[in-house]
Design a protein around this motif. Structure first.
Motif, PDB file in Angstrom:
ATOM      1  N   ALA A   1      47.800  30.173  37.156  1.00 20.08           N
ATOM      2  CA  ALA A   1      46.569  30.939  37.342  1.00 20.08           C
ATOM      3  C   ALA A   1      46.317  31.227  38.813  1.00 20.08           C
ATOM      4  O   ALA A   1      45.871  32.323  39.181  1.00 20.08           O
ATOM      5  CB  ALA A   1      45.383  30.188  36.744  1.00 20.08           C
ATOM      6  N   GLN A   2      46.618  30.263  39.671  1.00 23.28           N
ATOM      7  CA  GLN A   2      46.434  30.476  41.104  1.00 23.28           C
ATOM      8  C   GLN A   2      47.452  31.473  41.655  1.00 23.28           C
ATOM      9  O   GLN A   2      47.110  32.366  42.436  1.00 23.28           O
ATOM     10  CB  GLN A   2      46.555  29.136  41.848  1.00 23.28           C
ATOM     11  N   LEU A   3      48.688  31.367  41.240  1.00 17.77           N
ATOM     12  CA  LEU A   3      49.731  32.262  41.758  1.00 17.77           C
ATOM     13  C   LEU A   3      49.558  33.689  41.268  1.00 17.77           C
ATOM     14  O   LEU A   3      49.888  34.644  41.985  1.00 17.77           O
ATOM     15  CB  LEU A   3      51.107  31.727  41.349  1.00 17.77           C
ATOM     16  N   SER A   4      49.040  33.853  40.049  1.00 18.38           N
ATOM     17  CA  SER A   4      48.866  35.203  39.494  1.00 18.38           C
ATOM     18  C   SER A   4      47.501  35.790  39.794  1.00 18.38           C
ATOM     19  O   SER A   4      47.280  36.988  39.604  1.00 18.38           O
ATOM     20  CB  SER A   4      49.073  35.176  37.970  1.00 18.38           C
ATOM     21  N   LYS A   5      46.549  34.928  40.232  1.00 21.20           N
ATOM     22  CA  LYS A   5      45.150  35.339  40.437  1.00 21.20           C
ATOM     23  C   LYS A   5      44.536  35.827  39.119  1.00 21.20           C
ATOM     24  O   LYS A   5      43.742  36.765  39.094  1.00 21.20           O
ATOM     25  CB  LYS A   5      45.038  36.422  41.516  1.00 21.20           C
ATOM     26  N   PHE A   6      44.910  35.181  38.027  1.00 21.78           N
ATOM     27  CA  PHE A   6      44.379  35.511  36.707  1.00 21.78           C
ATOM     28  C   PHE A   6      42.869  35.366  36.712  1.00 21.78           C
ATOM     29  O   PHE A   6      42.330  34.312  37.052  1.00 21.78           O
ATOM     30  CB  PHE A   6      45.001  34.580  35.662  1.00 21.78           C
ATOM     31  N   CYS A   7      42.148  36.425  36.328  1.00 23.06           N
ATOM     32  CA  CYS A   7      40.690  36.392  36.390  1.00 23.06           C
ATOM     33  C   CYS A   7      40.120  37.503  35.524  1.00 23.06           C
ATOM     34  O   CYS A   7      40.381  38.693  35.781  1.00 23.06           O
ATOM     35  CB  CYS A   7      40.216  36.540  37.836  1.00 23.06           C
ATOM     36  N   LEU A   8      39.342  37.147  34.508  1.00 24.92           N
ATOM     37  CA  LEU A   8      38.725  38.159  33.652  1.00 24.92           C
ATOM     38  C   LEU A   8      37.717  38.981  34.435  1.00 24.92           C
ATOM     39  O   LEU A   8      37.611  40.196  34.235  1.00 24.92           O
ATOM     40  CB  LEU A   8      38.052  37.491  32.453  1.00 24.92           C
ATOM     41  N   ARG A   9      36.960  38.358  35.321  1.00 30.06           N
ATOM     42  CA  ARG A   9      35.977  39.099  36.118  1.00 30.06           C
ATOM     43  C   ARG A   9      36.630  40.212  36.913  1.00 30.06           C
ATOM     44  O   ARG A   9      36.144  41.349  36.937  1.00 30.06           O
ATOM     45  CB  ARG A   9      35.237  38.152  37.059  1.00 30.06           C
ATOM     46  N   SER A  10      37.749  39.911  37.574  1.00 30.08           N
ATOM     47  CA  SER A  10      38.447  40.928  38.356  1.00 30.08           C
ATOM     48  C   SER A  10      38.935  42.072  37.468  1.00 30.08           C
ATOM     49  O   SER A  10      38.882  43.240  37.853  1.00 30.08           O
ATOM     50  CB  SER A  10      39.626  40.303  39.106  1.00 30.08           C
ATOM     51  N   ALA A  11      39.408  41.728  36.276  1.00 32.36           N
ATOM     52  CA  ALA A  11      39.879  42.756  35.341  1.00 32.36           C
ATOM     53  C   ALA A  11      38.727  43.654  34.899  1.00 32.36           C
ATOM     54  O   ALA A  11      38.880  44.872  34.799  1.00 32.36           O
ATOM     55  CB  ALA A  11      40.540  42.099  34.131  1.00 32.36           C
ATOM     56  N   VAL A  12      37.563  43.053  34.641  1.00 32.11           N
ATOM     57  CA  VAL A  12      36.399  43.832  34.223  1.00 32.11           C
ATOM     58  C   VAL A  12      35.967  44.785  35.329  1.00 32.11           C
ATOM     59  O   VAL A  12      35.676  45.968  35.073  1.00 32.11           O
ATOM     60  CB  VAL A  12      35.238  42.896  33.839  1.00 32.11           C
ATOM     61  N   ILE A  13      35.908  44.304  36.553  1.00 31.82           N
ATOM     62  CA  ILE A  13      35.484  45.151  37.681  1.00 31.82           C
ATOM     63  C   ILE A  13      36.456  46.300  37.882  1.00 31.82           C
ATOM     64  O   ILE A  13      36.049  47.450  38.104  1.00 31.82           O
ATOM     65  CB  ILE A  13      35.365  44.300  38.958  1.00 31.82           C
ATOM     66  N   GLU A  14      37.742  46.017  37.791  1.00 32.78           N
ATOM     67  CA  GLU A  14      38.742  47.076  37.934  1.00 32.78           C
ATOM     68  C   GLU A  14      38.602  48.097  36.811  1.00 32.78           C
ATOM     69  O   GLU A  14      38.652  49.313  37.041  1.00 32.78           O
ATOM     70  CB  GLU A  14      40.139  46.468  37.933  1.00 32.78           C
ATOM     71  N   PHE A  15      38.410  47.614  35.595  1.00 28.96           N
ATOM     72  CA  PHE A  15      38.261  48.500  34.438  1.00 28.96           C
ATOM     73  C   PHE A  15      37.006  49.358  34.561  1.00 28.96           C
ATOM     74  O   PHE A  15      37.008  50.543  34.188  1.00 28.96           O
ATOM     75  CB  PHE A  15      38.210  47.661  33.159  1.00 28.96           C
ATOM     76  N   SER A  16      35.917  48.775  35.068  1.00 29.43           N
ATOM     77  CA  SER A  16      34.665  49.521  35.195  1.00 29.43           C
ATOM     78  C   SER A  16      34.774  50.656  36.201  1.00 29.43           C
ATOM     79  O   SER A  16      33.996  51.613  36.144  1.00 29.43           O
ATOM     80  CB  SER A  16      33.524  48.581  35.619  1.00 29.43           C
TER      81      SER A  16
END
Length: 367
Positions: free
Chosen positions: A31-46
């Motif tokens: 998770a740290q190496l990939s920067k996996f984050c639902l919040r970041s995905a939502v912001i990018e999608f928005s």
């Protein structure tokens, strides 16, 4: 030495805790190496984009689905008796809790798992927010907030069994689950290639998802050789974090189990990964309003996560991987709550026209 012999030697609780520690360590590192984050995905999608953040989240989710459903199809895993499918579920809790969790995720700048991962990299904002989330979650489970949670949960319920299994409702099985996961994985790989995500990052994102499948497989295997029949489960953070914290506070000895190994494992794995790539750095709150925003968001996630039956990983990815109806509804509500909150609170900050207008000497781009 096989698993049965190991359990006889050191005890079932120790084996569960060590297994949780290892699964958590791999999750934290990936998770740290990939920067996996639902919040970041939502912001990018928005923002109308399907870039690297969305690709990373979809890689993780799809890998979890494919790994878990393939294990079920091969007869290595049976999830019919797990809590997310067998017990009575709350549709109202999934919707309301998911909306609250999604809103809190935006305000706190990270979901429950992301806060734990960031805490291990020296981020004191995430550490304090995570502690508040954990305390509120415990209050929602057994404390002062539990009556409100129970009342909201009872508004609209669904019986356990076939009624709660999305694949069964669709007259499908694990083969269909694998196919759906493979379709998502194909889209995620295409997005990753278009966003020029490197192989190490993409591989780490896949690794996050596969640790979810590994958690299901490990606890199921233990349940098959154990006399006590421990609960079959996988990665989640809202409840396990609360249980771990309360165990540290209320007892001189920590009760061992998969969850109590999972949380410190994630912390250790993400810290090791951050140190290896030189990303460990002490960070704090910028000011009072920033701190208030984070803590309010963490409180929403603590209550919302308990109401929804899990966090963005526990309900969204882990529950989604076994096609629990309430988990998919909670995940959709989390996306909706996060999207709405981002537009209301931070939308202008990511609007190019507004950002340009706020900068001295800059004008808004022509429409």
């Amino acid at each position: 030495m096989n698993l049965e012999s190991l359990m006889e030697l050191v005890g079932e609780a120790v084996v569960l805790a060590v297994g949780g520690l290892l699964v958590g360590a791999f999750f934290g590192a990936f998770a740290q190496l990939s920067k996996f984050c639902l919040r970041s995905a939502v912001i990018e999608f928005s923002s109308g984009l399907l870039g690297s953040k969305v690709a990373i989240w979809l890689l993780t989710f799809s890998a979890a689905v494919v790994g878990t459903q393939a294990s079920i199809g091969l007869g290595l895993l049976d999830v019919d008796g797990v809590r997310q499918l067998a017990a009575r579920g709350s549709l109202s809790g999934s919707i309301i809790g998911g909306l609250l969790f999604g809103a809190g995720m935006i305000l706190a700048r990270g979901c429950a798992s992301r806060l734990l991962v960031l805490s291990a990299t020296g981020n004191l904002r995430a550490l304090v927010s995570g502690l508040v989330l954990t305390v509120v979650a415990q209050a929602s489970l057994r404390g002062a907030l539990s009556p409100a949670r129970e009342a909201l949960s009872e508004l609209w319920t669904v019986e356990g069994g076939a009624s709660r299994n999305l694949l069964t409702l669709l007259n499908a099985g694990p083969v269909a689950g694998v196919c759906l996961g493979a379709l998502g994985l194909g889209l995620a790989l295409w997005l990753a290639r278009r966003a020029r995500i490197g192989v190490p990052v993409a591989g780490s994102a896949l690794g996050v998802g596969l640790t979810v499948a590994a958690g299901w497989l490990f606890t199921f295997r233990i349940s098959q050789v154990s006399f006590s029949g421990p609960q079959v489960k996988s990665i989640s953070f809202t409840g396990p974090s609360a249980d771990t914290l309360m165990g540290l506070i209320n007892s001189p000895t920590m009760p061992l189990g998969f969850d109590t190994g999972l949380v410190p494992g994630v912390f250790a794995g993400s810290m090791l990964a951050a140190l290896m790539v030189r990303e460990w750095k002490v960070q704090g709150f910028h000011d009072g309003p920033s701190m208030g925003r984070h803590l309010f968001g963490a409180s929403l996630m603590g209550f919302g996560g308990m109401l929804a039956g899990g966090c963005a990983v526990g309900a969204g990815v882990t529950g989604g991987a076994i096609f629990a109806l309430t988990a998919w509804i909670a995940l959709a509500a989390m996306w909706a709550g996060a999207l709405a909150t981002h537009q209301l609170v931070d939308g202008n900050l990511t609007n190019p026209a507004v950002s340009a207008a706020r900068q001295p000497g800059k004008t808004s781009p022509p429409r």
